[in-house]
Design an enzyme around this catalytic site. Structure first.
Site, PDB file in Angstrom:
ATOM      1  CG  ASP A 103      -3.492  -3.710 -13.583  1.00 59.50           C
ATOM      2  OD1 ASP A 103      -3.879  -3.094 -12.564  1.00 59.50           O
ATOM      3  OD2 ASP A 103      -4.059  -4.729 -14.015  1.00 59.50           O
ATOM      4  NE  ARG A 164       7.751  -3.707  -2.208  1.00 58.89           N
ATOM      5  CZ  ARG A 164       8.376  -4.286  -3.239  1.00 58.89           C
ATOM      6  NH1 ARG A 164       8.049  -3.945  -4.486  1.00 58.89           N
ATOM      7  NH2 ARG A 164       9.297  -5.215  -3.026  1.00 58.89           N
ATOM      8  CE1 TYR A 196     -13.678   5.468  -4.457  1.00 55.47           C
ATOM      9  CE2 TYR A 196     -15.064   6.593  -2.849  1.00 55.47           C
ATOM     10  CZ  TYR A 196     -14.122   6.638  -3.861  1.00 55.47           C
ATOM     11  OH  TYR A 196     -13.604   7.848  -4.262  1.00 55.47           O
ATOM     12  CE  LYS A 200     -10.561   6.600  -3.099  1.00 61.24           C
ATOM     13  NZ  LYS A 200      -9.365   6.895  -3.920  1.00 61.24           N
TER      14      LYS A 200
END
Length: 249
Positions: A103, A164, A196, A200
């Protein structure tokens, strides 16, 4: 890429038409994965269960990548089989395929997945994060704060966590390529998509920081606007696009 110029385009944005002499609507020679040679390279695609993510995983197989990891919250058995089939049909060696349950919103989940990839592959050459969601089209006042923020949790926090955890593995590889799937939505404003589209744009800016911080170590980060693809995330019956289509027809 966008549909032919002059036809209805649900999300037309900057750079869709005027800056190239030729617009492609399908795979063409310069980007044909069957003409690439990625023998010895390892790739990881999160969000690979469907849509663009699944297609990109198959392209890795067609390009002869030797090791392919795919991640998603959902079942990946079919995707793993399709990856092997794609390699066979392209006449490429069958890759080692690793499916990881993850997830992208959860730090522990992402770290566990990348630890498994590190144990199996040792390094990565290409990482593609295509995990994303989109909110129902609604105004800011009428939106649900929990739903609005969940879009940022997946699309922005997920991009951060994947980066990361995967950058150290990429720096052990040869291609050092980190790809985040952005959108034309980063450059246009469609009322009702206030989670959204700004998310982005944030991803695009975030990749600029990755490039600045790791340029001396050879990292090559990309934020890719993949074109106006009618993927699973954009439904044909989304109310906004239905209305827009009627007003433009």
């Amino acid at each position: 890429m966008p549909p032919p110029q002059g036809s209805w385009n649900r999300v037309e944005g900057p750079g869709d038409y005027p800056f190239t002499n030729e617009v492609h609507n399908d795979t063409y020679a310069a980007i044909d994965p069957t003409k690439a040679d990625h023998v010895g390279h390892s790739g990881f695609n999160s969000g690979a269960s469907k849509g663009l993510g699944r297609a990109l995983a198959l392209s890795l197989a067609k390009s002869s990548a030797s090791e392919i990891a795919v991640g998603a919250r959902s079942e990946l058995t079919e995707v793993v089989a399709a990856i092997r089939q794609a390699a066979n049909e392209a006449g490429r060696p069958e890759p080692k395929v690793l499916a990881v349950k993850l997830d992208v919103r959860d730090q522990a989940s992402v770290e566990a997945a990348t630890e498994k990839i590190a144990a199996d592959f040792g390094k990565l050459d290409v990482v593609i994060n295509s995990a994303e969601i989109i909110e129902p089209v609604t105004s800011i006042v009428d939106s649900s704060p929990d739903v609005w923020w969940s879009v940022w949790e997946v699309n922005v926090r997920g991009s951060y966590l994947i980066s990361r955890s995967c950058i150290p593995l990429l720096l052990k590889g040869k291609l050092d390529t980190l790809i985040m799937i952005s959108s034309v939505g980063a450059h246009v404003i469609i009322p009702g998509l206030s989670a959204y589209q700004p998310g982005k744009l944030a991803i695009t800016r975030f990749m600029e920081f990755a490039a600045a911080e790791y340029k001396d170590q050879g990292l090559v980060p990309f934020s890719v606007h993949s074109g106006n693809v009618l993927s699973d995330i954009i439904s044909e019956d989304t109310s906004y696009f239905q209305v827009r289509r009627k007003t433009r027809s």
